[in-house]
Design an enzyme around this catalytic site. Structure first.
Site, PDB file in Angstrom:
ATOM      1  N   LYS A 175       0.865  -1.190   0.000  1.00  0.00           N
ATOM      2  CA  LYS A 175       0.000   0.000   0.000  1.00  0.00           C
ATOM      3  C   LYS A 175       0.897   1.233   0.000  1.00  0.00           C
ATOM      4  CE  LYS A 175      -1.759   2.797   2.952  1.00  0.00           C
ATOM      5  NZ  LYS A 175      -1.683   3.990   2.092  1.00  0.00           N
ATOM      6  N   GLU A 250       9.559   1.482  11.028  1.00  0.00           N
ATOM      7  CA  GLU A 250      10.584   2.501  10.747  1.00  0.00           C
ATOM      8  C   GLU A 250       9.860   3.831  10.856  1.00  0.00           C
ATOM      9  OE1 GLU A 250      13.669   1.812  10.287  1.00  0.00           O
ATOM     10  OE2 GLU A 250      13.714  -0.288   9.691  1.00  0.00           O
ATOM     11  N   CYS A 284      13.353  11.299   7.519  1.00  0.00           N
ATOM     12  CA  CYS A 284      13.248  10.793   8.895  1.00  0.00           C
ATOM     13  C   CYS A 284      14.527  11.036   9.681  1.00  0.00           C
ATOM     14  CB  CYS A 284      12.922   9.307   8.872  1.00  0.00           C
ATOM     15  SG  CYS A 284      14.075   8.328   7.889  1.00  0.00           S
ATOM     16  N   GLU A 378       8.664  16.069  15.960  1.00  0.00           N
ATOM     17  CA  GLU A 378       9.185  16.113  14.590  1.00  0.00           C
ATOM     18  C   GLU A 378       8.464  17.208  13.789  1.00  0.00           C
ATOM     19  OE1 GLU A 378       8.228  12.705  12.069  1.00  0.00           O
ATOM     20  OE2 GLU A 378      10.307  12.628  11.389  1.00  0.00           O
TER      21      GLU A 378
HETATM   22  P1  NAD Z   1       2.251   8.598   7.701  1.00  0.00           P
HETATM   23  O1  NAD Z   1       2.433   7.864   8.973  1.00  0.00           O
HETATM   24  O2  NAD Z   1       1.269   9.693   7.638  1.00  0.00           O
HETATM   25  O3  NAD Z   1       1.851   7.575   6.525  1.00  0.00           O
HETATM   26  C1  NAD Z   1       2.654   6.453   6.245  1.00  0.00           C
HETATM   27  C2  NAD Z   1       1.789   5.391   5.607  1.00  0.00           C
HETATM   28  O4  NAD Z   1       0.853   4.913   6.578  1.00  0.00           O
HETATM   29  C3  NAD Z   1       0.961   5.888   4.419  1.00  0.00           C
HETATM   30  O5  NAD Z   1       0.927   4.889   3.419  1.00  0.00           O
HETATM   31  C4  NAD Z   1      -0.413   6.071   5.025  1.00  0.00           C
HETATM   32  O6  NAD Z   1      -1.459   5.959   4.101  1.00  0.00           O
HETATM   33  C5  NAD Z   1      -0.445   4.916   6.004  1.00  0.00           C
HETATM   34  N1  NAD Z   1      -1.452   5.023   7.056  1.00  0.00           N
HETATM   35  C6  NAD Z   1      -1.910   6.133   7.656  1.00  0.00           C
HETATM   36  N2  NAD Z   1      -2.854   5.794   8.579  1.00  0.00           N
HETATM   37  C7  NAD Z   1      -2.982   4.450   8.542  1.00  0.00           C
HETATM   38  C8  NAD Z   1      -3.785   3.502   9.231  1.00  0.00           C
HETATM   39  N3  NAD Z   1      -4.668   3.874  10.156  1.00  0.00           N
HETATM   40  N4  NAD Z   1      -3.655   2.187   8.924  1.00  0.00           N
HETATM   41  C9  NAD Z   1      -2.765   1.799   7.985  1.00  0.00           C
HETATM   42  N5  NAD Z   1      -1.988   2.644   7.290  1.00  0.00           N
HETATM   43  C10 NAD Z   1      -2.082   3.957   7.573  1.00  0.00           C
HETATM   44  O7  NAD Z   1       3.719   9.107   7.284  1.00  0.00           O
HETATM   45  P2  NAD Z   1       4.115  10.027   6.053  1.00  0.00           P
HETATM   46  O8  NAD Z   1       3.687  11.406   6.323  1.00  0.00           O
HETATM   47  O9  NAD Z   1       3.753   9.373   4.778  1.00  0.00           O
HETATM   48  O10 NAD Z   1       5.713   9.949   6.159  1.00  0.00           O
HETATM   49  C11 NAD Z   1       6.439  10.777   7.000  1.00  0.00           C
HETATM   50  C12 NAD Z   1       6.781  10.063   8.293  1.00  0.00           C
HETATM   51  O11 NAD Z   1       7.483   8.864   8.018  1.00  0.00           O
HETATM   52  C13 NAD Z   1       7.725  10.898   9.153  1.00  0.00           C
HETATM   53  O12 NAD Z   1       7.346  10.771  10.503  1.00  0.00           O
HETATM   54  C14 NAD Z   1       9.077  10.260   8.903  1.00  0.00           C
HETATM   55  O13 NAD Z   1       9.999  10.467   9.933  1.00  0.00           O
HETATM   56  C15 NAD Z   1       8.696   8.816   8.753  1.00  0.00           C
HETATM   57  N6  NAD Z   1       9.706   8.071   8.007  1.00  0.00           N
HETATM   58  C16 NAD Z   1      10.478   7.171   8.676  1.00  0.00           C
HETATM   59  C17 NAD Z   1      11.490   6.505   7.993  1.00  0.00           C
HETATM   60  C18 NAD Z   1      12.377   5.521   8.685  1.00  0.00           C
HETATM   61  O14 NAD Z   1      13.031   4.747   8.014  1.00  0.00           O
HETATM   62  N7  NAD Z   1      12.433   5.520  10.004  1.00  0.00           N
HETATM   63  C19 NAD Z   1      11.686   6.743   6.628  1.00  0.00           C
HETATM   64  C20 NAD Z   1      10.860   7.659   5.988  1.00  0.00           C
HETATM   65  C21 NAD Z   1       9.865   8.316   6.683  1.00  0.00           C
END
Ligand code: NAD
Length: 482
Positions: A175, A250, A284, A378
């Site tokens: 997804k 992650e 991140c 963040e």
């Molecule tokens: P997000 O958490 O908003 O979304 C990530 C994914 O989760 C998306 O595909 C979203 O549709 C899905 N999602 C949201 N709600 C959900 C639910 N209830 N059930 C299942 N899936 C759901 O994050 P984002 O804004 O896309 O990305 C930014 C975040 O990701 C930042 O916090 C960043 O630090 C983190 N990040 C971490 C890493 C790492 O390796 N640690 C790498 C990249 C980004």
């Protein structure tokens, strides 16, 4: 003008949404809708899981040489259209020009590293505990893995999940982020072109709750691999616990870059600027807290602010641009709120602090304290706090004074302190004399504390995505006590 409509990828075929749902794909730099994306319904998720489940048996039995060849062919397919994928990432993600080709190159390397892992899942043998017994462990793939990916490096981060899962013999349902669905569908396209058998990979953009909840609840899905915010990750971890499902997380960071008093200030300024302004801070591992020892604090801040003022903001297609648009318009308001809170509680905005549309000016804050939301939360934008440390121990304390624990860095020529920092830093990754941003496909990448658990990359992914089984083989008859 009618917009292109992009179907989803299930069981090796492109198909429209079962219930006809569509969502807009928006270019964050211009705000224009440039495509419409089929949205998975509950029935589509069921089909994707069922096809991945059916494909698992034949895929795990495929000879290692064939899986390797498939992964390498996919890398070649990407290399042949690298510029097109770069342009897609720029258009859909708002990625600046200097980042998008790096992302494509990383995905290629990731597939090559994954190909190299296909023959590596080793077991152990054990000394016999009974006469004639041979004991061993083997690693077996889990089955269907569900992947949930974020927007910020949409091609790279989803590829990292898919490539290693497939290398280990699993099948996959991906997804992608609702903000970058085409980058996820592109992964299906390149595997399809390389000849991936139907069902091994399914890519289903759709409403987070519809897709996520079903992936979590379905017993055929053996693991969820998630990259995204700590808020969503915490929810998924709780649900995974309820369903007794393996999960790797992650998640977000609040990464400290520590500059000790002996550091080369110009070098530290460059490391800090790259650490926070690369990809407009939507990383991140971004250096969102810069901690400087008191004797060089003023000199560092002056040079750092001067450098921040030179950062080019604007059109992500322009190779000179360093800071492009934030992907969510709401993120600018969120960051402006963090800054207002900090200023109201006594912080100083040394530069930036404003935005024009989705373009946030590189921002440096001083005088930030633990009472301000930006101290620990963040921002995911081009904004950082420069904190003053009384001495080394205080710098170490400040660097660990966060719920996050993804990446940290220290700039110093003092070997004793550099290694001491590496050992005592509460983070999954520590970089000495470098910035906090570093990621390679063969390295065990991941965090501690609220940044999550589990590791991604190389054999670390293979270990997360396989099950160890202990096997004993009794040669001849064993003597039982009764
Ligand atoms: P997000 O958490 O908003 O979304 C990530 C994914 O989760 C998306 O595909 C979203 O549709 C899905 N999602 C949201 N709600 C959900 C639910 N209830 N059930 C299942 N899936 C759901 O994050 P984002 O804004 O896309 O990305 C930014 C975040 O990701 C930042 O916090 C960043 O630090 C983190 N990040 C971490 C890493 C790492 O390796 N640690 C790498 C990249 C980004």
């Amino acid at each position: 003008m009618s917009l292109p409509i992009h179907p989803m990828y299930i069981n090796g075929a492109w198909r429209p949404a079962g219930e006809g749902g569509l969502a807009d794909d928006v270019n964050p730099a211009t705000g224009e809708v440039f495509a419409r994306i089929a949205q998975a319904s509950a029935a589509d998720v069921e089909d994707a899981i069922a096809s991945a489940h059916a494909a698992f048996g034949p895929w795990q039995k495929l000879l290692a040489a064939e899986r390797e060849a498939l992964l390498l062919r996919t890398a070649d397919v990407i290399a042949a259209q690298a510029d097109r994928i770069r342009d897609l990432i720029i258009e859909e993600n708002g990625s600046v020009f200097m980042k998008a080709p790096w992302e494509v190159g990383y995905a290629i390397e990731c597939l090559r590293v994954a190909a190299g892992c296909v023959r590596q899942p080793h077991g152990d043998t054990f000394p016999a505990s009974a006469p004639g017994q041979v004991g061993m462990t083997i690693r077996q793939p889990l089955g269907v893995i569900g992947g949930i990916a974020p927007f910020n490096s949409p091609f790279l981060l989803a590829m990292k999940k898919v490539a290693f899962a497939l290398a280990a013999g699993n099948t996959f349902v991906l997804k992608p982020s609702e903000l970058t669905p085409l980058s996820g569908l592109k992964i299906a396209e390149v595997f399809h072109a390389a000849g991936l058998p139907p069902g091994v990979l399914n890519v289903i953009p759709g409403p987070a709750a519809v897709v996520g909840d079903r992936l979590l609840a379905d017993p055929r899905v053996k693991m969820i691999t998630f990259t995204g915010s700590s808020k969503v990750g915490r929810h998924l971890a709780a649900e995974a616990g309820r369903h007794m499902k393996r999960v790797t997380l992650e998640m977000g960071g609040k990464n400290p870059l520590v500059v000790l008093k002996d550091a080369d200030i110009d070098y530290a300024v460059d490391a800090a600027a790259f650490g926070i302004f690369f990809h407009q801070g939507q990383v991140c591992m971004a250096s969102s807290r810069i901690i400087v020892e008191a004797p060089i604090f003023d000199a560092f801040l002056e040079k750092f602010v001067a450098k921040a003022r030179t950062i080019t903001v604007g059109d992500p297609r322009d190779p000179k641009t360093v800071v492009g648009p934030l992907i969510r318009p709401s993120q600018c308001g969120f960051i402006a709120g963090q800054i207002a809170d900090a200023v109201a509680k006594g912080a100083t905005v040394c530069c930036g602090g404003t935005h024009t549309g989705p373009f946030f000016t590189p921002t440096v804050l001083a005088g930030v304290t633990a009472q301000m939301s930006i101290y620990g939360e963040e921002s995911f934008g081009p904004v950082t706090s420069v904190l003053k440390a009384d001495d080394y121990e205080h710098a170490l304390f400040l660097s660990n004074d966060t719920r996050a624990g993804l990446s940290s860095a220290v700039v110093t020529n003092d070997l004793q302190k550099a290694m001491d920092f590496a050992l005592r830093s509460e983070s999954g990754m520590v970089h000495i004399n470098d910035t906090t941003i570093s990621d390679e496909p063969h390295i065990a990448f991941g965090g501690v504390k609220d940044s999550g658990f589990g590791r991604e990359g190389g054999m670390a992914s293979i270990h997360e995505m396989t099950e160890v089984k202990w096997i004993t083989f009794q040669l001849g008859k064993r003597a039982f006590p009764f």
